[in-house]
Design an enzyme around this catalytic site. Structure first.
Site, PDB file in Angstrom:
ATOM      1  N   HIS A   1       0.818  -1.214   0.000  1.00 30.76           N
ATOM      2  CA  HIS A   1       0.000   0.000   0.000  1.00 30.76           C
ATOM      3  C   HIS A   1       0.851   1.264   0.000  1.00 30.76           C
ATOM      4  O   HIS A   1       0.406   2.326   0.395  1.00 30.76           O
ATOM      5  CB  HIS A   1      -0.957   0.000   1.203  1.00 30.76           C
ATOM      6  CG  HIS A   1      -1.641  -1.311   1.407  1.00 30.76           C
ATOM      7  ND1 HIS A   1      -1.163  -2.285   2.270  1.00 30.76           N
ATOM      8  CD2 HIS A   1      -2.734  -1.842   0.814  1.00 30.76           C
ATOM      9  CE1 HIS A   1      -1.937  -3.352   2.201  1.00 30.76           C
ATOM     10  NE2 HIS A   1      -2.904  -3.118   1.340  1.00 30.76           N
TER      11      HIS A   1
HETATM   12 FE1  FES Z   1       0.238  -1.915   3.733  1.00 27.46          FE
HETATM   13 FE2  FES Z   1       2.877  -2.142   3.958  1.00 27.46          FE
HETATM   14  S1  FES Z   1       1.746  -0.442   3.319  1.00 27.46           S
HETATM   15  S2  FES Z   1       1.392  -3.662   4.321  1.00 27.46           S
END
Ligand code: FES
Length: 151
Positions: A115
């Protein structure tokens, strides 16, 4: 889990090696002087520059707040390679400068592919990213200049 001993005699500046401790990947990064210098530039860009939030694994008190390493071996970062968001393993993006999906003034560090959380070369998470905290620094000590014991 039992402590893990790691020989870093072949690790060159700018290189990282991975070991395993308590079933988790632990990174050992030998930072160059430029990499150390970059930590001053990211100080105001990271969410928790001194690792003061409550942590699942508190940074050992013997670690320096900015470098997140032991003072007598400040170039060596030992950190758990697991993102504090949902547990993915970030990848190293050591080259400074503009790169796809990284800030224009990127100083080198780590990018979580899941993410998009970004971390500096001390494992400190950048502001406004999904990861709630910096990468964990496990307890560790140096048996010699080239031998580390983790745990
Ligand atoms: Fe979501 Fe690393 S940013 S698991």
């Amino acid at each position: 889990g039992a402590p893990v001993e790691v020989d870093i005699s072949t690790l060159k500046p700018g290189e990282m090696t991975t070991t395993e401790w308590r079933g988790k990947p632990v990174w050992i990064l030998k930072r160059t002087p430029e990499m150390m210098e970059s930590l001053k530039k990211t100080e105001d860009k990271v969410a928790d520059p001194k690792s003061e939030k409550p942590y699942t694994m508190d940074m050992p008190a013997y670690c320096d707040k900015q470098t997140r390493s032991r003072k007598e071996h400040s170039d060596i970062l030992v950190t758990v390679g697991i993102c504090s968001h949902l547990g993915c393993s970030p990848s190293s993006k050591f080259a400074a400068g503009a790169q796809p999906s990284l800030p224009d003034d990127w100083q080198g560090g780590f990018l979580c592919p899941c993410h998009g959380s970004t971390f500096d070369l001390a494992g400190r998470v950048y502001k406004n990213k999904p990861a709630p905290q910096n990468l964990d620094v496990p307890p560790h000590m140096f048996l010699s200049d080239t031998k580390i014991i983790i745990g």
